[in-house]
Write a protein that holds these residues in place. Structure first.
Motif, PDB file in Angstrom:
ATOM      1  N   UNK A   1      -3.603   4.018  23.526  1.00  0.00           N
ATOM      2  CA  UNK A   1      -4.577   3.468  22.579  1.00  0.00           C
ATOM      3  C   UNK A   1      -3.885   2.829  21.376  1.00  0.00           C
ATOM      4  N   UNK A   2      -4.324   1.617  21.046  1.00  0.00           N
ATOM      5  CA  UNK A   2      -3.735   0.896  19.914  1.00  0.00           C
ATOM      6  C   UNK A   2      -3.940   1.642  18.602  1.00  0.00           C
ATOM      7  N   UNK A   3      -5.128   2.224  18.421  1.00  0.00           N
ATOM      8  CA  UNK A   3      -5.430   2.895  17.153  1.00  0.00           C
ATOM      9  C   UNK A   3      -4.621   4.183  17.011  1.00  0.00           C
ATOM     10  N   UNK A   4      -4.349   4.838  18.131  1.00  0.00           N
ATOM     11  CA  UNK A   4      -3.607   6.101  18.081  1.00  0.00           C
ATOM     12  C   UNK A   4      -2.108   5.860  17.971  1.00  0.00           C
ATOM     13  N   UNK A   5      -1.599   4.876  18.715  1.00  0.00           N
ATOM     14  CA  UNK A   5      -0.146   4.689  18.816  1.00  0.00           C
ATOM     15  C   UNK A   5       0.389   3.503  18.028  1.00  0.00           C
ATOM     16  N   UNK A   6      -0.499   2.730  17.400  1.00  0.00           N
ATOM     17  CA  UNK A   6      -0.080   1.482  16.766  1.00  0.00           C
ATOM     18  C   UNK A   6       0.938   1.631  15.660  1.00  0.00           C
ATOM     19  N   UNK A   7       0.847   2.700  14.890  1.00  0.00           N
ATOM     20  CA  UNK A   7       1.790   2.923  13.780  1.00  0.00           C
ATOM     21  C   UNK A   7       1.700   4.378  13.348  1.00  0.00           C
ATOM     22  N   UNK A   8       2.654   5.185  13.794  1.00  0.00           N
ATOM     23  CA  UNK A   8       2.597   6.618  13.500  1.00  0.00           C
ATOM     24  C   UNK A   8       3.474   7.015  12.324  1.00  0.00           C
ATOM     25  N   UNK A   9       4.638   6.384  12.199  1.00  0.00           N
ATOM     26  CA  UNK A   9       5.567   6.766  11.142  1.00  0.00           C
ATOM     27  C   UNK A   9       5.438   5.814   9.963  1.00  0.00           C
ATOM     28  N   UNK A  10       4.925   6.271   8.836  1.00  0.00           N
ATOM     29  CA  UNK A  10       4.824   5.382   7.675  1.00  0.00           C
ATOM     30  C   UNK A  10       6.204   4.980   7.164  1.00  0.00           C
ATOM     31  N   UNK A  11       6.326   3.731   6.766  1.00  0.00           N
ATOM     32  CA  UNK A  11       7.559   3.256   6.132  1.00  0.00           C
ATOM     33  C   UNK A  11       7.154   2.296   5.020  1.00  0.00           C
ATOM     34  N   UNK A  12       8.146   1.764   4.337  1.00  0.00           N
ATOM     35  CA  UNK A  12       7.835   0.836   3.251  1.00  0.00           C
ATOM     36  C   UNK A  12       7.043  -0.359   3.756  1.00  0.00           C
ATOM     37  N   UNK A  13       7.402  -0.829   4.943  1.00  0.00           N
ATOM     38  CA  UNK A  13       6.837  -2.093   5.418  1.00  0.00           C
ATOM     39  C   UNK A  13       5.476  -1.933   6.096  1.00  0.00           C
ATOM     40  N   UNK A  14       5.177  -0.736   6.589  1.00  0.00           N
ATOM     41  CA  UNK A  14       3.933  -0.586   7.362  1.00  0.00           C
ATOM     42  C   UNK A  14       2.978   0.440   6.762  1.00  0.00           C
ATOM     43  N   UNK A  15       3.209   0.832   5.511  1.00  0.00           N
ATOM     44  CA  UNK A  15       2.431   1.927   4.917  1.00  0.00           C
ATOM     45  C   UNK A  15       0.933   1.658   4.963  1.00  0.00           C
ATOM     46  N   UNK A  16       0.553   0.440   4.620  1.00  0.00           N
ATOM     47  CA  UNK A  16      -0.872   0.112   4.587  1.00  0.00           C
ATOM     48  C   UNK A  16      -1.476   0.157   6.000  1.00  0.00           C
ATOM     49  N   UNK A  17      -0.742  -0.367   6.969  1.00  0.00           N
ATOM     50  CA  UNK A  17      -1.179  -0.328   8.360  1.00  0.00           C
ATOM     51  C   UNK A  17      -1.394   1.110   8.805  1.00  0.00           C
ATOM     52  N   UNK A  18      -0.424   1.955   8.512  1.00  0.00           N
ATOM     53  CA  UNK A  18      -0.512   3.373   8.855  1.00  0.00           C
ATOM     54  C   UNK A  18      -1.771   3.990   8.258  1.00  0.00           C
ATOM     55  N   UNK A  19      -1.991   3.697   7.001  1.00  0.00           N
ATOM     56  CA  UNK A  19      -3.141   4.261   6.288  1.00  0.00           C
ATOM     57  C   UNK A  19      -4.447   3.802   6.936  1.00  0.00           C
ATOM     58  N   UNK A  20      -4.536   2.540   7.274  1.00  0.00           N
ATOM     59  CA  UNK A  20      -5.758   2.019   7.869  1.00  0.00           C
ATOM     60  C   UNK A  20      -6.033   2.650   9.237  1.00  0.00           C
ATOM     61  N   UNK A  21      -5.004   2.771  10.060  1.00  0.00           N
ATOM     62  CA  UNK A  21      -5.203   3.391  11.380  1.00  0.00           C
ATOM     63  C   UNK A  21      -5.638   4.838  11.218  1.00  0.00           C
ATOM     64  N   UNK A  22      -5.030   5.510  10.263  1.00  0.00           N
ATOM     65  CA  UNK A  22      -5.391   6.894   9.994  1.00  0.00           C
ATOM     66  C   UNK A  22      -6.861   6.981   9.576  1.00  0.00           C
ATOM     67  N   UNK A  23      -7.282   6.031   8.764  1.00  0.00           N
ATOM     68  CA  UNK A  23      -8.687   5.972   8.357  1.00  0.00           C
ATOM     69  C   UNK A  23      -9.600   5.809   9.568  1.00  0.00           C
ATOM     70  N   UNK A  24      -9.220   4.905  10.465  1.00  0.00           N
ATOM     71  CA  UNK A  24     -10.031   4.706  11.673  1.00  0.00           C
ATOM     72  C   UNK A  24     -10.139   6.013  12.449  1.00  0.00           C
ATOM     73  N   UNK A  25      -9.017   6.699  12.580  1.00  0.00           N
ATOM     74  CA  UNK A  25      -9.046   7.953  13.345  1.00  0.00           C
ATOM     75  C   UNK A  25      -9.919   8.988  12.648  1.00  0.00           C
ATOM     76  N   UNK A  26      -9.838   9.042  11.326  1.00  0.00           N
ATOM     77  CA  UNK A  26     -10.661   9.989  10.578  1.00  0.00           C
ATOM     78  C   UNK A  26     -12.142   9.645  10.744  1.00  0.00           C
ATOM     79  N   UNK A  27     -12.453   8.351  10.692  1.00  0.00           N
ATOM     80  CA  UNK A  27     -13.844   7.924  10.847  1.00  0.00           C
ATOM     81  C   UNK A  27     -14.344   8.269  12.248  1.00  0.00           C
ATOM     82  N   UNK A  28     -13.486   8.103  13.234  1.00  0.00           N
ATOM     83  CA  UNK A  28     -13.869   8.433  14.606  1.00  0.00           C
ATOM     84  C   UNK A  28     -14.192   9.916  14.737  1.00  0.00           C
ATOM     85  N   UNK A  29     -13.437  10.732  14.039  1.00  0.00           N
ATOM     86  CA  UNK A  29     -13.729  12.172  14.089  1.00  0.00           C
ATOM     87  C   UNK A  29     -15.107  12.457  13.502  1.00  0.00           C
TER      88      UNK A  29
END
Lengths: 215, 215
Positions: free
Chosen positions: A106-134
């Motif tokens: 799944x793109x939402x689950x596996x798209x960005x798991x490890x936050x870094x300087x360059x992908x922090x916002x992406x990580x946060x957004x995917x996490x939000x989607x997962x939280x909303x799904x719950x």
DNA sequence: CCTGTTATGTAGTGAACGATACAGAATGGC
DNA sequence: GCCATTCTGTATCGTTCACTACATAACAGG
């Protein structure tokens, strides 16, 4: 003032769909601009003119994923009973995670798991989607409590966490090469015994009874 | 001929432990050499002299993880019954994935999920570890069949896939910020009803009986 | 002391990263 | 025809990547 200037030389929708597959297969960090421009058949300036940035393109790709695979999975919760809803939800996940010719998992689950300087916002957004799904799944279970399908004291939060953990695990197993049948078995196992009120070990006592009766 | 030449100015073991935490927190791709040299307090030539390459350092870090956290989790399978073994295994996973001051989730599960040109071998090795772990769990379940704890026709492969899916999902949920208590609830839910032979819907009938009796 | 050996710090290597400057091409409006 | 506008291809930008050449420092053995 509809279409002034030189017209775009590629199909934006098709390019987005292709970008979605690339991100889905390789993750946000694993997909380079060279991968994107190569896969989409366009040059960097065209990509930036059409989508803004790699990050914005990824977010559009996630939105498209939500409208296609995501919708297919989550609409299963409309089933009449919560048990059917969850069974179908996990089964649909198993199917969506193992489509021939599509990236696995799944793109939402596996798209960005490890936050870094360059992908922090992406990580946060995917996490939000997962939280909303719950929240969505938990609400479906609460409805089942209100309708009497589940007992009043059912822990809907724990149940939904558990169900989503299975879905997340299936996503990784799909990525590890598990077959569709194996994923479906995992999904079925998760809801095999559905909800049994927790009265100390009554379930295993029952299991022993049934097992004894079968011999 | 024990210690010729200039002695190493840092503790190799401590450096390895620190590298393990960095890889554990950021994944293989997400951890740059700058992160490593900065975190270890050494310069690139020292790192390469001591460990060979980023890849070799990662593999040593995974081995160390296996001897510490991995060992803590997997030794739980020694419990006398399979049910206890699995319950303890998942509970230990929940605890190991949520240690204060340590990265959340599991290095073997989250260390490298998306294969790329640069991490293909790492990905393959982690996948191998996960596959081997499934064999270990499946064997424990087969023992339970041999000992009569589980019925002869129990699908040990599906059971172990399911249990490991829950563990993988807990790893992602831990990374998403789930509390230790939430992880433990997820773990407990997975083994709540343990094994009930699949006789058409007997379980849900049973659930209804129990629920009715409680009112 | 001297020599051989190993590790260290400085300062880089070429390659790949995400993102752009710029000039020219292709359109609509006038 | 001519301009304003928008997109396209070429050729980069500065940064970061994993990794290393090289001279020097610190030890053991003699």
């Amino acid at each position: 003032m509809t279409t002034r200037g030189r017209p775009r030389s590629f199909d934006r929708g098709k390019a987005l769909a292709r970008a979605m597959e690339l991100f889905w297969a390789k993750g946000f960090d694993g997909t380079s601009l060279a991968d994107l421009t190569g896969g989409l058949g366009i040059n960097p300036p065209s990509l930036y003119a059409a989508f803004g940035s790699k990050e914005a393109l990824f977010l559009e790709a996630v939105a498209l994923y939500g409208e296609t695979e995501g919708s297919y999975i989550w609409k299963q919760l409309d089933a009449p009973t919560a048990r059917e809803a969850v069974e179908r939800f996990l089964r649909a996940s198993a199917i969506a995670f193992s489509r021939r010719g599509k990236p696995r998992g799944c793109l939402v689950i596996l798209g960005a798991l490890h936050p870094s300087e360059s992908n922090r916002e992406i990580c946060r957004r995917l996490r939000e989607f997962r939280a909303q799904n719950k929240v969505v799944l938990e609400d479906r279970l609460r409805r089942a409590v209100a309708e009497g399908e589940l007992p009043e004291d059912a822990d809907c939060s724990a149940m939904s966490s558990f169900i989503l953990a299975v879905q997340m695990g299936m996503s990784i197993q799909a990525r590890d090469g598990a077959s569709r049948d194996e994923l479906i078995l995992t999904a079925e196992w998760a809801t095999r015994n559905w909800f049994i009120p927790k009265v100390d070990n009554v379930a295993s006592d029952f299991a022993r009874q049934v097992a004894a009766k079968r011999h």
